[in-house]
Motif scaffolding. Structure first.
Motif, PDB file in Angstrom:
ATOM      1  N   TYR A   1       0.118   8.167  -2.496  1.00 37.77           N
ATOM      2  CA  TYR A   1      -0.412   8.533  -1.194  1.00 37.77           C
ATOM      3  C   TYR A   1      -1.591   9.474  -1.414  1.00 37.77           C
ATOM      4  O   TYR A   1      -1.762  10.041  -2.497  1.00 37.77           O
ATOM      5  CB  TYR A   1       0.641   9.270  -0.364  1.00 37.77           C
ATOM      6  CG  TYR A   1       1.706   8.419   0.257  1.00 37.77           C
ATOM      7  CD1 TYR A   1       2.755   7.915  -0.495  1.00 37.77           C
ATOM      8  CD2 TYR A   1       1.684   8.138   1.623  1.00 37.77           C
ATOM      9  CE1 TYR A   1       3.756   7.150   0.088  1.00 37.77           C
ATOM     10  CE2 TYR A   1       2.677   7.374   2.222  1.00 37.77           C
ATOM     11  CZ  TYR A   1       3.710   6.887   1.449  1.00 37.77           C
ATOM     12  OH  TYR A   1       4.693   6.128   2.047  1.00 37.77           O
TER      13      TYR A   1
ATOM     14  N   ASN B   1       4.975   4.832  -5.350  1.00 37.15           N
ATOM     15  CA  ASN B   1       3.861   4.851  -4.405  1.00 37.15           C
ATOM     16  C   ASN B   1       2.871   5.965  -4.735  1.00 37.15           C
ATOM     17  O   ASN B   1       3.262   7.025  -5.223  1.00 37.15           O
ATOM     18  CB  ASN B   1       4.378   5.097  -2.984  1.00 37.15           C
ATOM     19  CG  ASN B   1       5.490   4.167  -2.597  1.00 37.15           C
ATOM     20  OD1 ASN B   1       5.328   2.953  -2.572  1.00 37.15           O
ATOM     21  ND2 ASN B   1       6.657   4.737  -2.302  1.00 37.15           N
TER      22      ASN B   1
ATOM     23  N   ARG C   1      -1.424  12.081   5.871  1.00 36.39           N
ATOM     24  CA  ARG C   1      -1.188  11.478   4.572  1.00 36.39           C
ATOM     25  C   ARG C   1      -1.124   9.960   4.752  1.00 36.39           C
ATOM     26  O   ARG C   1      -0.485   9.463   5.682  1.00 36.39           O
ATOM     27  CB  ARG C   1       0.114  12.005   3.980  1.00 36.39           C
ATOM     28  CG  ARG C   1       0.291  11.738   2.516  1.00 36.39           C
ATOM     29  CD  ARG C   1       1.489  12.505   1.953  1.00 36.39           C
ATOM     30  NE  ARG C   1       1.269  13.946   1.995  1.00 36.39           N
ATOM     31  CZ  ARG C   1       2.063  14.822   1.382  1.00 36.39           C
ATOM     32  NH1 ARG C   1       3.126  14.405   0.698  1.00 36.39           N
ATOM     33  NH2 ARG C   1       1.813  16.104   1.464  1.00 36.39           N
ATOM     34  N   GLU C   2      -1.777   9.230   3.854  1.00 33.47           N
ATOM     35  CA  GLU C   2      -1.804   7.775   3.965  1.00 33.47           C
ATOM     36  C   GLU C   2      -1.381   7.126   2.657  1.00 33.47           C
ATOM     37  O   GLU C   2      -1.647   7.641   1.568  1.00 33.47           O
ATOM     38  CB  GLU C   2      -3.203   7.284   4.367  1.00 33.47           C
ATOM     39  CG  GLU C   2      -4.298   7.568   3.355  1.00 33.47           C
ATOM     40  CD  GLU C   2      -5.614   6.880   3.677  1.00 33.47           C
ATOM     41  OE1 GLU C   2      -5.634   5.962   4.527  1.00 33.47           O
ATOM     42  OE2 GLU C   2      -6.628   7.241   3.059  1.00 33.47           O
ATOM     43  N   LEU C   3      -0.754   5.963   2.794  1.00 29.34           N
ATOM     44  CA  LEU C   3      -0.340   5.192   1.627  1.00 29.34           C
ATOM     45  C   LEU C   3      -1.549   4.503   1.020  1.00 29.34           C
ATOM     46  O   LEU C   3      -2.297   3.818   1.714  1.00 29.34           O
ATOM     47  CB  LEU C   3       0.708   4.159   2.032  1.00 29.34           C
ATOM     48  CG  LEU C   3       1.237   3.243   0.934  1.00 29.34           C
ATOM     49  CD1 LEU C   3       1.958   4.041  -0.143  1.00 29.34           C
ATOM     50  CD2 LEU C   3       2.159   2.183   1.526  1.00 29.34           C
TER      51      LEU C   3
END
Length: 115
Positions: free
Chosen positions: A37, A35, A45-47
């Motif tokens: 982020y 992943n 924090r965002e994907l």
């Protein structure tokens, strides 16, 4: 021990491109979903993007059509190609893997989009 080392960040003008890399070690890279982020100042924090062990990908709506995640299992590396960058893409970008229920993170690489 699991290690993730990001590189490739920098300062770029709006509309420009960058390619981030994450070199992984300490686990069976080819068997794990990887992943990317990001975390902008003052935000959670965002994907951003995900790539499975089989190569299936998923993107946040905000980057769909502009970012491409890929992996090289021979080099234990995951990439994030970022095109048509916008000022709102400015953030620290982190590589992540979930292994045996525990998340591992790199130190991140700063991406700044500004004229």
């Amino acid at each position: 021990q699991v290690q993730l080392v990001e590189s490739g960040g920098g300062l770029v003008q709006p509309g420009g491109s960058l390619r981030l890399s994450c070199a992984a070690s300490g686990f069976t890279f080819r068997s794990h979903t990887m992943n990317w982020y990001r975390q902008a100042p003052g935000k959670e924090r965002e994907l951003v993007a995900t790539i499975s062990s089989g190569g299936s990908t998923h993107y946040a709506n905000s980057v769909k059509g502009r970012f491409t995640i890929s992996r090289d299992n021979g080099k234990n590396t995951v990439f994030l190609q970022m095109n048509s960058l916008k000022p709102e893409d400015t953030a620290v970008y982190y590589c992540n893997v979930l292994r045996w229920g525990q998340g591992y993170w790199g130190r991140g690489t700063q991406v700044t989009v500004s004229s």
